[in-house]
Motif scaffolding. Sequence first.
Motif, PDB file in Angstrom:
ATOM      1  N   GLY A   8     -12.147  29.508  20.789  1.00  0.00           N
ATOM      2  CA  GLY A   8     -13.540  29.594  20.376  1.00  0.00           C
ATOM      3  C   GLY A   8     -14.283  28.274  20.284  1.00  0.00           C
ATOM      4  N   GLY A   9     -13.586  27.170  20.502  1.00  0.00           N
ATOM      5  CA  GLY A   9     -14.268  25.884  20.459  1.00  0.00           C
ATOM      6  C   GLY A   9     -15.177  25.693  21.658  1.00  0.00           C
ATOM      7  N   GLY A  10     -15.927  24.595  21.620  1.00  0.00           N
ATOM      8  CA  GLY A  10     -16.812  24.298  22.736  1.00  0.00           C
ATOM      9  C   GLY A  10     -17.849  23.268  22.365  1.00  0.00           C
ATOM     10  N   LEU A  11     -18.838  23.141  23.244  1.00  0.00           N
ATOM     11  CA  LEU A  11     -19.946  22.207  23.039  1.00  0.00           C
ATOM     12  C   LEU A  11     -21.149  22.995  22.535  1.00  0.00           C
ATOM     13  CD1 LEU A  11     -21.371  19.454  23.445  1.00  0.00           C
ATOM     14  CD2 LEU A  11     -21.807  20.165  25.812  1.00  0.00           C
ATOM     15  N   LEU A  18     -20.742  28.440  16.043  1.00  0.00           N
ATOM     16  CA  LEU A  18     -19.536  28.810  16.778  1.00  0.00           C
ATOM     17  C   LEU A  18     -18.652  29.622  15.849  1.00  0.00           C
ATOM     18  CD1 LEU A  18     -18.379  25.529  18.611  1.00  0.00           C
ATOM     19  CD2 LEU A  18     -19.193  27.626  19.708  1.00  0.00           C
ATOM     20  N   ARG A  19     -17.834  30.485  16.443  1.00  0.00           N
ATOM     21  CA  ARG A  19     -16.812  31.183  15.677  1.00  0.00           C
ATOM     22  C   ARG A  19     -15.453  30.886  16.276  1.00  0.00           C
ATOM     23  NH1 ARG A  19     -15.446  37.486  14.147  1.00  0.00           N
ATOM     24  NH2 ARG A  19     -14.725  37.581  16.304  1.00  0.00           N
ATOM     25  N   LEU A  20     -14.600  30.289  15.464  1.00  0.00           N
ATOM     26  CA  LEU A  20     -13.231  30.015  15.883  1.00  0.00           C
ATOM     27  C   LEU A  20     -12.328  31.171  15.468  1.00  0.00           C
ATOM     28  CD1 LEU A  20     -12.868  26.273  14.815  1.00  0.00           C
ATOM     29  CD2 LEU A  20     -13.853  27.229  16.913  1.00  0.00           C
ATOM     30  N   ARG A  67     -22.119  26.427   4.862  1.00  0.00           N
ATOM     31  CA  ARG A  67     -22.354  26.494   6.308  1.00  0.00           C
ATOM     32  C   ARG A  67     -21.225  27.218   7.038  1.00  0.00           C
ATOM     33  NH1 ARG A  67     -22.334  21.962   9.246  1.00  0.00           N
ATOM     34  NH2 ARG A  67     -20.929  20.813   7.848  1.00  0.00           N
ATOM     35  N   PHE A  68     -20.011  27.079   6.549  1.00  0.00           N
ATOM     36  CA  PHE A  68     -18.839  27.679   7.191  1.00  0.00           C
ATOM     37  C   PHE A  68     -18.334  28.836   6.341  1.00  0.00           C
ATOM     38  CE2 PHE A  68     -17.075  23.696   9.596  1.00  0.00           C
ATOM     39  CZ  PHE A  68     -18.322  23.497  10.154  1.00  0.00           C
ATOM     40  N   THR A  69     -17.775  29.836   7.010  1.00  0.00           N
ATOM     41  CA  THR A  69     -17.165  30.972   6.321  1.00  0.00           C
ATOM     42  C   THR A  69     -15.823  31.285   6.950  1.00  0.00           C
ATOM     43  OG1 THR A  69     -19.348  31.924   5.834  1.00  0.00           O
ATOM     44  CG2 THR A  69     -17.438  33.376   5.634  1.00  0.00           C
ATOM     45  N   ILE A  70     -14.788  31.317   6.127  1.00  0.00           N
ATOM     46  CA  ILE A  70     -13.462  31.688   6.595  1.00  0.00           C
ATOM     47  C   ILE A  70     -13.232  33.160   6.272  1.00  0.00           C
ATOM     48  CG2 ILE A  70     -12.306  30.966   4.454  1.00  0.00           C
ATOM     49  CD1 ILE A  70      -9.934  30.045   6.206  1.00  0.00           C
ATOM     50  N   SER A  71     -12.587  33.864   7.182  1.00  0.00           N
ATOM     51  CA  SER A  71     -12.274  35.271   6.959  1.00  0.00           C
ATOM     52  C   SER A  71     -10.992  35.598   7.720  1.00  0.00           C
ATOM     53  CB  SER A  71     -13.416  36.174   7.415  1.00  0.00           C
ATOM     54  OG  SER A  71     -13.653  36.029   8.807  1.00  0.00           O
ATOM     55  N   ARG A  72     -10.453  36.778   7.453  1.00  0.00           N
ATOM     56  CA  ARG A  72      -9.225  37.176   8.137  1.00  0.00           C
ATOM     57  C   ARG A  72      -9.213  38.673   8.338  1.00  0.00           C
ATOM     58  NH1 ARG A  72      -4.505  35.047   4.637  1.00  0.00           N
ATOM     59  NH2 ARG A  72      -3.202  36.253   6.079  1.00  0.00           N
ATOM     60  N   ASP A  73      -8.466  39.084   9.350  1.00  0.00           N
ATOM     61  CA  ASP A  73      -8.236  40.493   9.629  1.00  0.00           C
ATOM     62  C   ASP A  73      -6.727  40.681   9.687  1.00  0.00           C
ATOM     63  OD1 ASP A  73      -7.860  43.023  10.737  1.00  0.00           O
ATOM     64  OD2 ASP A  73      -9.630  42.874  12.001  1.00  0.00           O
TER      65      ASP A  73
END
Length: 115
Positions: A8-11, A18-20, A67-73
């Motif tokens: 999911g990385g990139g420029l 972006l979503r990693l 600004r960032f949000t961590i989550s899991r499935d």
Amino acid sequence: QVQLVESGGGLVKPGGSLRLSCSASGFTFSTYPMSWYRRAPGKERELVASISSFSDGTNYAASVKGRFTISRDNGKNTVYLQMNSLEPEDTAVYYCNVFRTTDYWGQGTQVTVSS
């Protein structure tokens, strides 16, 4: 064996998103807290965010809070990092991490924030 694969990385331009993703295997994913770290050029690796095994607890570095949000499935053995309002200072290689008697790391995914 434990495997962590980031994607999911990139420029992206400043202010963008972006979503990693980190796909995990080789251990019982749902029973372990997961973390995202990053290493910027010339700097030490730093903890960005972590999440408890059942998503009832999260914590963030001060620099990314709000600004960032961590989550899991847990059904997909995947942890995510949604990154909004990106800044040039967020440019780094981002790593997924699990501590299971020792630290395990993915190969990392490059995030570059630049106009």
